[in-house]
Design an enzyme around this catalytic site. Structure first.
Site: not given
Ligand code: ADP
Ligand code: ADP
Ligand code: ZN
Length: 216
Positions: A13, A127
């Protein structure tokens, strides 16, 4: 344009939102980013939400809705917005509908970035985020040119404290509160599903073509 992004933690997202913001010039409003900024600045909001973010649980609806409504009332949201990570519960979705109605606006689309759950752990534990500008990287899938350093601003990269296996497990469990929103928006006729398992630029070309059609 009033757009929301739906998808499991790690679906992509934030990565897609940054590109939409840059190309379409609408503010990227991420509740997760807002909460993390409040925690870093040790504001009253930050103190209140810290334990939720650390454990991977959802922040209570009332508080989250208040934060988003305040943000949507700021000037830059006049031209539209891209909501990332909100709504995450049915109560939040209903509150957003009410706020939009008050503003005399409607949701253009709910972009649902769909990925199989198996890919998420690797995405989340790899991440890395720039401390200065917030750009998201991945150790394997989207590495910076120089390890640990942001390509855009040379800022230092860090790992989110909730991108650990334990917190990820809780966040995936919490997603059961968000999953019903797919049907909620499908029933409103605004759901658009994107295949989030492709490479980042392929996902973006799908997102982009959906948004370009909305602009006509
Ligand atoms: P991800 O990018 O992995 O989906 P986010 O940055 O969106 O994660 O959210 C991080 C954390 O912030 C969540 O685990 C939750 O604690 C809190 N949070 C973010 N958005 C919401 C929301 N809409 N409702 C409740 N809690 C939220
Ligand atoms: P979300 O905001 O949905 O939690 P992010 O956009 O932060 O997800 O992406 C999670 C991690 O996966 C990041 O490290 C990002 O670089 C990486 N990523 C995003 N999209 C893809 C993709 N299509 N393929 C591989 N890795 C991706
Ligand atoms: Zn940076």
């Amino acid at each position: 344009m009033q757009i929301i992004l739906l998808g499991m933690p790690g679906a992509g997202k934030g990565t897609q939102a940054a590109q939409v913001r840059d190309e379409f010039g609408i503010p990227h409003i991420s509740t997760g980013d807002m909460f993390r900024a409040a925690i870093a600045a040790e504001t009253p909001l930050g103190l209140e939400v810290k334990e939720y973010l650390d454990s991977g649980k959802l922040v209570p609806d009332e508080l989250t809705i208040r934060v988003v409504n305040e943000r949507l009332s700021q000037d830059d949201a006049n031209k539209g917005f891209l909501l990332d990570g909100f709504p995450r519960t049915l109560a939040q979705a209903q509150a957003l509908d009410e706020s939009l109605a008050k503003m005399g606006r409607t949701l253009d689309t709910a972009l649902y970035i769909h990925v199989p759950q198996e890919v998420l752990l690797a995405r989340l534990t790899g991440r890395r985020i720039c401390k200065s500008c917030g750009t998201t990287y991945h150790l394997v899938f989207q590495p910076p040119v120089e390890a640990g350093v942001c390509d855009k601003c040379a800022g230092e990269l860090y790992q989110r404290s909730d991108d650990t296996e334990e917190a990820v497990k809780t966040r995936l469990e919490q997603y059961s509160q968000t999953a019903p929103l797919v049907d909620y928006y499908r029933n409103q006729g605004v759901l658009q599903q994107v295949d989030g398992q492709q490479p980042i630029d392929k996902v973006y070309s799908q997102v982009r073509s959906i948004l370009l059609k909305l602009q006509v």
